[in-house]
Design an enzyme around this catalytic site. Structure first.
Site, PDB file in Angstrom:
ATOM      1  N   GLN A  71       0.833  -1.209   0.000  1.00  0.00           N
ATOM      2  CA  GLN A  71       0.000   0.000   0.000  1.00  0.00           C
ATOM      3  C   GLN A  71       0.862   1.251   0.000  1.00  0.00           C
ATOM      4  OE1 GLN A  71      -3.027   0.711   2.907  1.00  0.00           O
ATOM      5  NE2 GLN A  71      -4.214  -1.094   2.348  1.00  0.00           N
ATOM      6  N   ASP A 105     -17.592   6.780  -9.913  1.00  0.00           N
ATOM      7  CA  ASP A 105     -18.548   6.303  -8.917  1.00  0.00           C
ATOM      8  C   ASP A 105     -18.962   7.475  -8.046  1.00  0.00           C
ATOM      9  OD1 ASP A 105     -20.205   4.610  -7.572  1.00  0.00           O
ATOM     10  OD2 ASP A 105     -18.642   3.399  -6.640  1.00  0.00           O
ATOM     11  N   GLU A 134     -25.761  18.687 -12.384  1.00  0.00           N
ATOM     12  CA  GLU A 134     -24.535  19.240 -11.814  1.00  0.00           C
ATOM     13  C   GLU A 134     -23.418  18.204 -11.821  1.00  0.00           C
ATOM     14  OE1 GLU A 134     -23.010  21.407  -7.683  1.00  0.00           O
ATOM     15  OE2 GLU A 134     -25.126  20.907  -7.945  1.00  0.00           O
ATOM     16  N   ASP A 165     -20.022   3.465 -12.651  1.00  0.00           N
ATOM     17  CA  ASP A 165     -20.713   2.803 -11.547  1.00  0.00           C
ATOM     18  C   ASP A 165     -21.719   3.771 -10.935  1.00  0.00           C
ATOM     19  OD1 ASP A 165     -21.382   0.881  -9.701  1.00  0.00           O
ATOM     20  OD2 ASP A 165     -19.328   0.497  -9.046  1.00  0.00           O
ATOM     21  N   HIS A 225     -14.572   4.402  -6.151  1.00  0.00           N
ATOM     22  CA  HIS A 225     -15.405   4.190  -4.961  1.00  0.00           C
ATOM     23  C   HIS A 225     -14.631   4.537  -3.695  1.00  0.00           C
ATOM     24  CE1 HIS A 225     -18.072   2.365  -2.036  1.00  0.00           C
ATOM     25  NE2 HIS A 225     -17.063   1.639  -1.599  1.00  0.00           N
ATOM     26  N   LEU A 278      -6.020   4.695  -0.668  1.00  0.00           N
ATOM     27  CA  LEU A 278      -6.124   3.247  -0.425  1.00  0.00           C
ATOM     28  C   LEU A 278      -6.102   2.945   1.074  1.00  0.00           C
ATOM     29  CD1 LEU A 278      -3.882   1.595  -3.152  1.00  0.00           C
ATOM     30  CD2 LEU A 278      -6.346   1.852  -3.094  1.00  0.00           C
TER      31      LEU A 278
END
Length: 910
Positions: free
Chosen positions: A658, A683, A721, A753, A885, A910
């Site tokens: 990460q 998303d 918008e 999404d 997301h 992340l």
């Protein structure tokens, strides 16, 4: 003829609604809840608009039996736009309608009349229904998003397997067809119940029909020559003879919205025949409830059902569902808040209650809590429908036999939904906390391992258990006489077995690292976590200067974790230097902020912060400091995780990966042969602080291997918008791609999404057009553009047939039988699941000028599910969607502001 309907009139969802008439004031008062503002009966229909174009607003009529006066005025006949499927329709729509007209239920062969839409095909329509439905609503035809140039949406690559899905075929007799008739009465009658009563007197003459007050559905023609059928009924209230004229409008085609609506009405009747209770939109069985008393929960088993035309036949989708009902009331929740924090009682109640869905068991209805009226109480009075004052206590005792004990509790406010506003509900509904039960799970309950485990024993069914439950549903339909009688009347029946068909498994991908490093996984376990014991990452950013901030109580666990981080670095080809550590005086959020100010000024590459847990404000304050005020990559660790020695080496490995990503590295890649291509993911997420705002996140690939990304987020209040904010973000991504590669992309593939079925027409008509305009303004007139809608929340479930039903393996693609004929769509199972039943993801290609074959799009989508760097395995959606997301979640839950510009090139979220 009495004004009261006979007992045989349909009830429940099949009862229909009053079309093109206003409710009387008496009817409005009868449905008005206590505390709800009186309804104003204006105009002649539901939803009066300033322009006079609301649903049901019609001009004054002159009734002439020879002139069609019907519902279908705008659907054909002399209307200016020809109906798809008729001679005046455009070529693309006409071809689509002709193809769809051949589809039918089971063995049916429809030979419709093309649907002229005006009853007798000659005279113009005026009057009842002529201006109905002019507002934006569900179209008369299911929205077609399948590109006109698509020849076939079936792929061919991969290994074939046999799949079962949670669908039952609806089988009909040969030549079954559905006819739509319009019903007019002279003199005109506005009361729908009276209209139904007058018509159902002739039930023996009409046979099986569904009548909603304006239109009538039947599976047979009422007259052999298709001439209007004229019937007479006597109204007993005044002895008036009412002339009922029933005219054929058309044979309904499978593409027609009413075709789906009819079958769902029949399905609702079947569900009611099972003696199940309607809660929200689905049916549940309270007699089979499971009580989890130690957690104050009840589980009601039930089914989520829908029925519609699929590729070759009408299919019933049935998903096993459980309604989670809490046995604690809203009043009990408020009392808990009062015990915890008396000083901030009101704000505490609003924080935990606003936006929650509650159930009132006296009528099994659900409401959303929009506000709390602190100045109103159950002892307050309101004007009843009879015009007399009545207290809330008296109302609930008289109507529902419910005794309210606390007369000083505040009242909850629920605003009407858009659908309720259209039906005439104008004011808020006031609810009694003592009578409202909480639904769903709180964050605290979700964090309770024992609760989730106990609930999962019932709700997380494996394929074998799920298919067994579905078989029980089929048997229940077969063994219920009322359901069989209903289906027999319509010459229909449901197949007893689940639908079975052929699907394909795409080949597993090879995970690539630097040099010759590679890893292969099996179909049944798409996970490559085992590769990192000795792995050379695709690209590495060494972490030689970094800092760690922790509270005094976590000193030992933090030091041990740092040592493990130093150990795993070499196995990942990554140099991790010894960090500078900062021990706090205490673990208050303000102490974290003050220390971070000093630490960030020393300019480390990344800062790791150990917080007590993920329940308090610590995470939010750390992220606000590191993403808004002083932008720097940050890594939060909870003391809860560090305090568990078991598996800590695995945690250290994942954290090191990460941190490499947050610094700009790339842990792995897969082979994707497309050149000069950008992939975009989008998303949305509702802001938890500003209820009227949502966050939209754009993540786009900027290199040839689809392993580096640019990320942007913004706020919006509505779809228009959102589109306005999305296009500048895409333009910025194009500029970044140009600066990295020296040219603009030749092909753009966007995965969108967060789109519900009802939003698809808007997305196709406005969003895609706006993005295309954005490309044109960037000088990309010839760009090859593919726009794909991604849907995770679907009820489709797939089972592999290997003797005992099992989950299909990662890479399973379905592009036939259960897909929809009006779409270019497919289902993909990309993740591996060890518990429960796997959820496939639906992909709907609404625009495609790329020239890619279905095989290519399916394969690319599967490859992209391998590139989410927060998990060493495949995920449910392409990586760009999952990144979008995560970014929207961070902004909507913790930041509540746009992130700083300087972090856009890194996966800092992340």
């Amino acid at each position: 003829m009495s004004d009261n309907p006979p007992p045989s009139i349909p009830t429940g969802r099949a009862r229909g609604r009053a079309r093109a008439r206003a409710r009387t004031q008496e009817e409005l008062d009868a449905v008005r809840m206590p505390g709800q503002l009186p309804f104003m009966s204006q105009g002649r229909g539901r939803g009066v608009t300033p322009e006079g174009r609301g649903r049901g607003v019609t001009p004054e009529r002159v009734i002439d039996p020879e002139v069609p006066t019907g519902r279908a005025y705008h659907r054909g006949g002399s209307a200016t736009t020809a109906q798809p499927g008729s001679s005046g329709a455009g070529s693309a729509e006409s071809a689509a309608s002709e193809k769809m007209a051949g589809l039918a239920i089971g063995s049916s062969n429809s030979n419709g009349n093309g649907g002229n839409g005006n009853g007798n095909g000659s005279a113009p329509s005026v009057g009842r229904g002529a201006t109905r439905g002019r507002r934006d609503r569900a179209t008369e035809y299911l929205p077609r998003t399948r590109p006109d140039n698509l020849v076939s949406k079936k792929g061919s690559g991969g290994e074939e397997i046999t799949i079962t899905a949670n669908f039952f075929a609806l089988v009909a007799k040969p030549n079954w067809r559905l006819m739509l008739y319009r019903v007019d009465m002279v003199p005109e009658i506005d009361n729908t119940k009276v209209r139904k009563g007058l018509l159902y007197v002739h039930k023996d003459r009409l046979g099986s029909v569904i009548f909603d007050g304006t239109v009538l559905y039947t599976d047979s023609t009422l007259t052999p020559d298709q001439k209007p059928l004229v019937l007479n009924s006597k109204r007993e209230s005044d002895g008036q003879v009412v002339v009922i004229t029933i005219r054929l409008v058309e044979e309904i085609q499978p593409t027609d919205y009413h075709y789906t609506m009819f079958f769902n009405i029949v399905l609702r009747r079947c569900m009611e025949g099972m003696k199940m209770q309607l809660v929200g939109r689905n049916y549940y069985d309270p007699s089979a409830k499971v009580a989890l008393k130690q957690f104050k929960l009840e589980l009601w088993p039930g089914y989520e059902t829908s029925i519609r035309q699929h590729e070759n036949s009408v299919l019933l989708c049935c998903e096993v569902s459980h309604k989670i009902l809490r046995t604690d009331t809203v009043l009990e929740q408020m009392q808990e808040v009062f015990k915890r924090d008396k000083a901030n009682f009101r704000s505490g109640c609003e924080k935990i209650l606003l936006g929650c869905i509650v159930l009132t068991r006296y009528n099994n209805k659900t409401y959303r809590i929009d506000d709390i009226s602190w100045e109103k109480h159950p002892t307050d009075s309101f004007e009843s429908s009879k015009g007399t004052p009545m207290t809330f206590i008296e109302y609930y005792e008289g109507k529902y036999n419910r005794t309210i004990r606390d007369g000083q509790q505040p009242l909850l406010v629920s605003m009407p939904t858009l659908r309720e506003k259209r039906s005439g509900v104008s004011g808020p509904v006031l609810l009694i906390p003592e009578l409202c039960f909480m639904t769903g799970l709180s964050d605290e309950q979700r964090a309770n391992f024992n609760l989730m485990k106990a609930m999962g024993d019932y709700t997380r069914q494996d394929p074998a258990k799920r298919t067994q439950t579905l078989a029980g549903f089929s048997k229940r339909i077969k063994d219920t006489p009322e359901i069989q009688e209903e289906l027999k009347n319509w010459n229909l029946r449901f197949a007893e077995e689940l639908v079975k068909f052929r699907a394909r498994i795409l080949a597993p991908e090879t995970i690539l690292g630097a040099g010759s490093a590679k890893f292969s996984y099996s179909h049944d376990n798409a996970d490559w976590g085992g590769a990192f014991r000795n792995w050379k990452q695709w690209s590495v950013v060494n972490c030689s200067k970094w800092a760690v901030v922790y509270a005094p109580r976590d000193a030992t666990a933090t030091q041990e974790f740092i040592n493990m981080m130093l150990k795993v670095g070499p196995s990942l080809g990554m140099i991790i230097g010894k960090p500078k550590v900062f021990e706090l005086l205490d673990n208050r959020p303000v102490t974290y902020i003050q220390t971070l100010d000093r630490v960030i000024d020393m300019k480390p590459a990344i800062v790791m912060v150990v917080i007590p847990n993920n329940k308090g404000d610590h995470y939010a304050v750390v992220k606000k400091k590191c993403c808004l005020e002083k932008p720097i990559p940050s890594q939060c660790m909870t003391a809860t995780v560090l305090g568990k020695p078991k598996g800590l080496m695995s945690v250290a490995t994942k954290v090191a990966l990460q941190m490499n990503c947050k610094l700009g590295g790339e842990p792995w890649a897969v082979k994707i042969p497309l050149k000069n291509t950008m992939v975009i993911g989008y998303d949305t997420y509702h802001d938890s602080l500003h209820k009227d705002k949502s966050v939209g996140a754009v993540v786009a690939s900027i290199n040839a291997t689809f392993t580096k990304f640019i990320s942007m987020a913004d706020f919006h209040s509505n779809q228009s918008e959102m589109t306005d904010k999305m296009c500048p973000a895409i333009a910025k991504a194009l500029r970044k791609y140009n600066s990295v590669n020296g040219c603009l992309p030749e092909r753009v593939i966007m995965y969108r999404d967060g789109v519900g079925d009802g939003q698809i027409p808007y997305v196709v008509e406005h969003e895609v057009a706006a993005i295309t305009k954005c490309f044109n303004e960037a000088g990309m007139d010839e760009v090859k553009f593919t726009y794909i809608i991604v849907s995770k929340r679907i009820n489709t479930r797939l089972f592999r047939n290997n003797g005992k039903p099992t989950n299909p393996p990662s890479g399973t693609v379905v592009d036939d039988v259960i897909t929809l004929p009006e779409r270019y769509d497919f289902f993909l199972v990309s993740q591996s699941v060890r518990q429960g039943t796997v959820n496939p993801t639906s992909y709907n290609v609404v625009k495609d000028t790329s020239g890619l074959r279905p095989d290519h799009i399916q394969s690319l989508t599967y490859k992209l599910t391998h590139l989410y760097y927060n998990w060493p395995g495949t995920v449910r959606v392409p990586a760009v969607c999952q990144y979008a997301h995560k970014l929207a979640l961070l902004v909507g839950d913790s930041l509540h502001k746009m992130p700083a510009e300087g972090l856009g090139d890194l996966l800092y979220y992340l």
